[in-house]
Design an enzyme around this catalytic site. Structure first.
Site, short mmCIF file in Angstrom:
data_model
loop_
_atom_site.label_atom_id
_atom_site.label_comp_id
_atom_site.label_asym_id
_atom_site.label_seq_id
_atom_site.Cartn_x
_atom_site.Cartn_y
_atom_site.Cartn_z
N GLY A 101 2.55 -26.17 -14.93
CA GLY A 101 2.90 -26.80 -13.70
C GLY A 101 1.91 -27.98 -13.39
O GLY A 101 1.02 -28.19 -14.38
N VAL A 132 0.80 -20.74 -16.53
CA VAL A 132 1.38 -19.36 -16.44
C VAL A 132 1.42 -18.34 -17.60
O VAL A 132 2.06 -19.05 -18.56
CB VAL A 132 2.48 -19.46 -15.59
CG1 VAL A 132 2.88 -17.84 -15.06
CG2 VAL A 132 2.39 -20.09 -14.18
N ILE A 139 4.08 -18.71 -20.45
CA ILE A 139 5.64 -18.60 -20.19
C ILE A 139 5.91 -19.90 -19.16
O ILE A 139 6.97 -19.83 -18.88
CB ILE A 139 5.75 -17.28 -19.41
CG1 ILE A 139 5.03 -17.09 -18.19
CG2 ILE A 139 5.58 -16.12 -20.30
CD1 ILE A 139 5.33 -15.78 -17.28
N GLY A 140 4.78 -20.69 -18.96
CA GLY A 140 5.20 -21.75 -18.00
C GLY A 140 3.96 -22.70 -17.87
O GLY A 140 2.87 -22.05 -18.04
N ASP A 145 5.59 -26.71 0.69
CA ASP A 145 6.03 -27.08 -0.52
C ASP A 145 7.35 -26.32 -1.02
O ASP A 145 7.46 -25.96 -2.02
CB ASP A 145 5.15 -27.04 -1.54
CG ASP A 145 5.44 -27.83 -2.93
OD1 ASP A 145 6.39 -28.99 -2.61
OD2 ASP A 145 4.69 -27.59 -4.10
#
Length: 696
Positions: free
Chosen positions: A21, A26, A18-19, A135
């Protein structure tokens, strides 16, 4: 290597990616032990092979797993399997704040402040557990489909900065604080700076500092003056502008010193957006002799408690400086002598001495009675509660108002409404009179009895005081009334039994609500639910936050009682008691539902009364126009009757049918030769009928 369908940790089934980075991918997964969907964040191979990073990453992730807060993406588990390092997190269906800003170009100040409050609450919970994010940026803030705002990736930034991880992993330098850019010690106030930059982007749709390289942007954070968001969007309120500028001060000492301070100002900005209540610290005052306030003393104690964690940060500082020198090779930010570190060391020594002196003074005062024998740590809370009822107010006009509006108006000025009904020719649920005359000055907290019309067919309200809740509900329902329950602590009435009711007697409209206050027994640590009904959405949010409750699902619906934009439903009744942190759902009114009508009829031929000279078979042009001007039929030619007409979604209850036809009239005239001739002339005839529509 992660594959769809594989099982990791003997419980997490990978369903889909789903993602992705800088550091991880993820996946959506299903936890078969708890039968729930989760998000599994898997470290990329280059980081999994860095043993030092993995060690610190696990420590930080485990610390973050101890955080449980409605505005944080909670970490459930941390694990490793066959060289795959992963974190199991709460699955949040929604979009990042970054994408949300891109989608809307920029946010209204109310929406931006409401999001900032929720983000601040999550960060505050982490800071209270000595966890700094480092962050904060829109990419790490998620807005769920239900409108809940959650911060993610706590602890990961600290692991990254400790292990020569490059800036593309750390995320955008657009949000980094000046002290982070220098490679110096960063604390809670670094998160406050980053949140200020995030607020700037929400309000304007852009970041304040940009450049061709990360080094150029970092230098701007360190050297250039922070632009005002009002330079780009003039309608941003004064208080919101000042909050952003205070968050983004170059010196950490000039920013908000805690998330709690920031949250207070954010709440105030929703209530008084143009006020100038934001206070900036003057660094020149730091060298002057000052008395220590109670709040400052509390901060000193908290800083003392954090001394160990600060020492650890100082030990890590050398590693961080090496990383920054590599990243920002074009600039020499570091000197052999760091005056800020010397000030921190000196301050810690002074703080320790002050704390010891204060403790000695406190105990001497207790022994000698200087602080008073009746000292009680709860006094401030009692005084704060009492202050809400201090002072007088002027009674407002409520006669001829609806019962709901009158009660909301009275509560808004600090008075306590109580309703009794009486039969009357006045329309049901309209206030006939009040126990206090309009214009009278009375103390806050005074009870005002409103006599409300039950109409001409009221029903006697049974007295259920002293009954069990179940028996009271049955008795009221059997009499034709709805029940609104409110919980209340009582040392005198057994738990589950009715303490009081409103209305207390008389007749009330059939189907109306009777409020019963039910005993919870002796008071414990539960939180009292505030009144949200009739409040705008922003004020309702603030009320819940101030009460220590969470904002649940916010929905919308039509309401006849409440105007558009006002809360018309809350999942827990006003006055009931719930556990701290409970999510309270509420619904915002869309205003009255639009009433629509339909017209299904057979239009008959003109009658002799309407059109004496109409001849069957003659074409008739028919138009149907609703009262609001909506044209349903426009000059349709009809020769055969009856004619079927079917129309829906009409917004007016009635309209007009216009019939137009022509007739031929014979007349005699004399031609040029003097002879009689027959002449045919046509004339237009028009008449109308009323059309009554039926509600859909």
């Amino acid at each position: 290597m992660i594959k769809i369908g594989m099982m990791i940790g003997e419980r997490y089934e990978i369903l889909e990616k789903i993602g992705t980075g800088g550091m991880s991918d993820v996946y959506k997964a299903k936890c078969h032990k708890l039968n729930r969907f989760v998000a599994v964040k898997v470290l990329k191979q280059e980081f999994s092979e860095n043993a030092n990073f993995v060690s610190k990453f696990r420590v930080e992730a485990q610390a973050a797993a101890g955080l449980m807060h409605p505005n944080i993406v909670n970490v459930y588990d941390v694990g490793e399997e066959n060289g795959i390092y992963y974190i199991v997190m709460e699955l949040v269906e929604g979009i990042t704040l970054k994408k949300y800003i891109e989608k809307k170009a920029r946010l209204s100040y109310k929406e931006a402040v409401s999001i900032a409050i929720q983000v601040s609450l999550g960060i505050e919970a982490a800071h209270n557990n000595h966890i700094i994010h480092r962050d904060i940026k829109p990419q790490n803030i998620i807005i769920s489909k239900e409108g809940k705002v959650k911060v993610t990736d706590f602890g990961i930034a600290k692991a990254a900065t400790s292990n020569t991880i490059t800036s593309n992993v750390m995320g955008s330098v657009h949000y980094t604080s000046p002290e982070q850019a220098r490679g110096g010690y960063s604390d809670e106030k670094s998160d406050i700076y980053s949140l200020g930059i995030t607020m700037f982007e929400m309000l304007t749709g852009r970041v304040p500092f940009n450049g061709e390289t990360t080094v150029a942007i970092a230098i701007k954070h360190i050297q250039e003056e922070m632009p005002s968001p009002r330079e780009f969007i003039a309608e941003i309120p004064n208080s919101v502008e000042l909050i952003v500028l205070k968050c983004c001060q170059k010196s950490p000492d000039r920013r908000y010193q805690s998330m709690g301070e920031l949250i207070e100002d954010l709440k105030q900005s929703l209530i008084n957006p143009e006020d100038t209540f934001v206070v900036f610290q003057d660094p020149d005052e730091e060298s002057a002799t000052r008395f220590i306030s109670d709040n400052e003393m509390a901060q000193i104690k908290r800083q003392s408690e954090r001394r160990d964690s600060m020492d650890e940060a100082l030990r890590l500082r050398t590693d961080v400086e090496d990383d920054i020198e590599e990243e920002y090779a074009e600039e020499d930010y570091e000197d052999d002598y760091d005056p800020r570190m010397e000030r921190i060391t000196t301050a810690l020594t002074v703080i320790a001495g002050i704390v010891i002196c204060c403790v000695i003074i406190f105990f001497v005062g207790k022994i000698t009675g200087i602080f008073g024998a009746g000292f009680n740590g709860n006094n401030s809370e009692t005084e704060e509660t009492d202050s809400l009822l201090e002072g007088n107010v002027i009674m407002i006009p409520v006669v001829n108002h609806s019962s709901v509006d009158a009660q909301n108006e009275l509560r808004a000025i600090g008075l306590l409404p109580e309703v009794v009904y009486e039969e009357s020719e006045v329309e049901q649920n309209i206030v006939i009179r009040a126990s206090i005359t309009e214009g009278t000055e009375v103390p806050k907290g005074t009870t005002v009895t409103l006599t409300v019309s039950a109409g001409t067919e009221g029903r006697e309200v049974p007295n259920v005081v002293g009954y069990s809740y179940e028996d009271a509900v049955k008795r009221l329902n059997d009499s034709g009334f709805e029940v609104n329950k409110k919980d209340e602590y009582s040392a005198d009435v057994e738990q589950g039994y009715v303490i009081s009711q409103n209305p207390v007697s008389g007749k009330a409209p059939l189907g109306s609500s009777v409020t019963i206050n039910v005993s919870l027994g002796e008071e414990d640590n539960k939180v009292r639910v505030p009144e949200l009904m009739g409040l705008p959405e922003d004020e309702a949010t603030i009320k819940l936050i101030e009460a220590g409750l969470a904002v649940g699902a916010v929905s919308q619906m039509n309401s006849e009682e409440y105007a558009e934009g006002l809360v018309c439903y809350q999942s827990y009744s006003y006055g009931s008691y719930v556990d701290p942190g409970t999510s309270v759902d509420f619904t915002v009114s869309l205003g009255s539902a639009a009433v629509t009508y339909q017209y299904n009829a057979s239009i008959t031929a003109p009658t002799p009364e309407e059109a004496p000279d109409y001849v069957a078979g003659t074409p008739v042009n028919i138009s149907i126009v609703a009262e609001d001007g909506k044209i349903l039929m426009d000059n349709t030619s009809v020769t055969t009757f009856p004619y079927a007409a079917n129309y829906y979604g009409i917004k007016s209850p009635k309209g007009t049918i216009t019939f137009t036809y022509t007739v031929t009239i014979e007349s005699t005239a004399t031609d040029e030769a003097g002879e009689a001739v027959v002449v045919h002339n046509t004339e237009t005839r028009t008449f109308t009928r009323e059309a009554i529509f039926v509600q859909e």
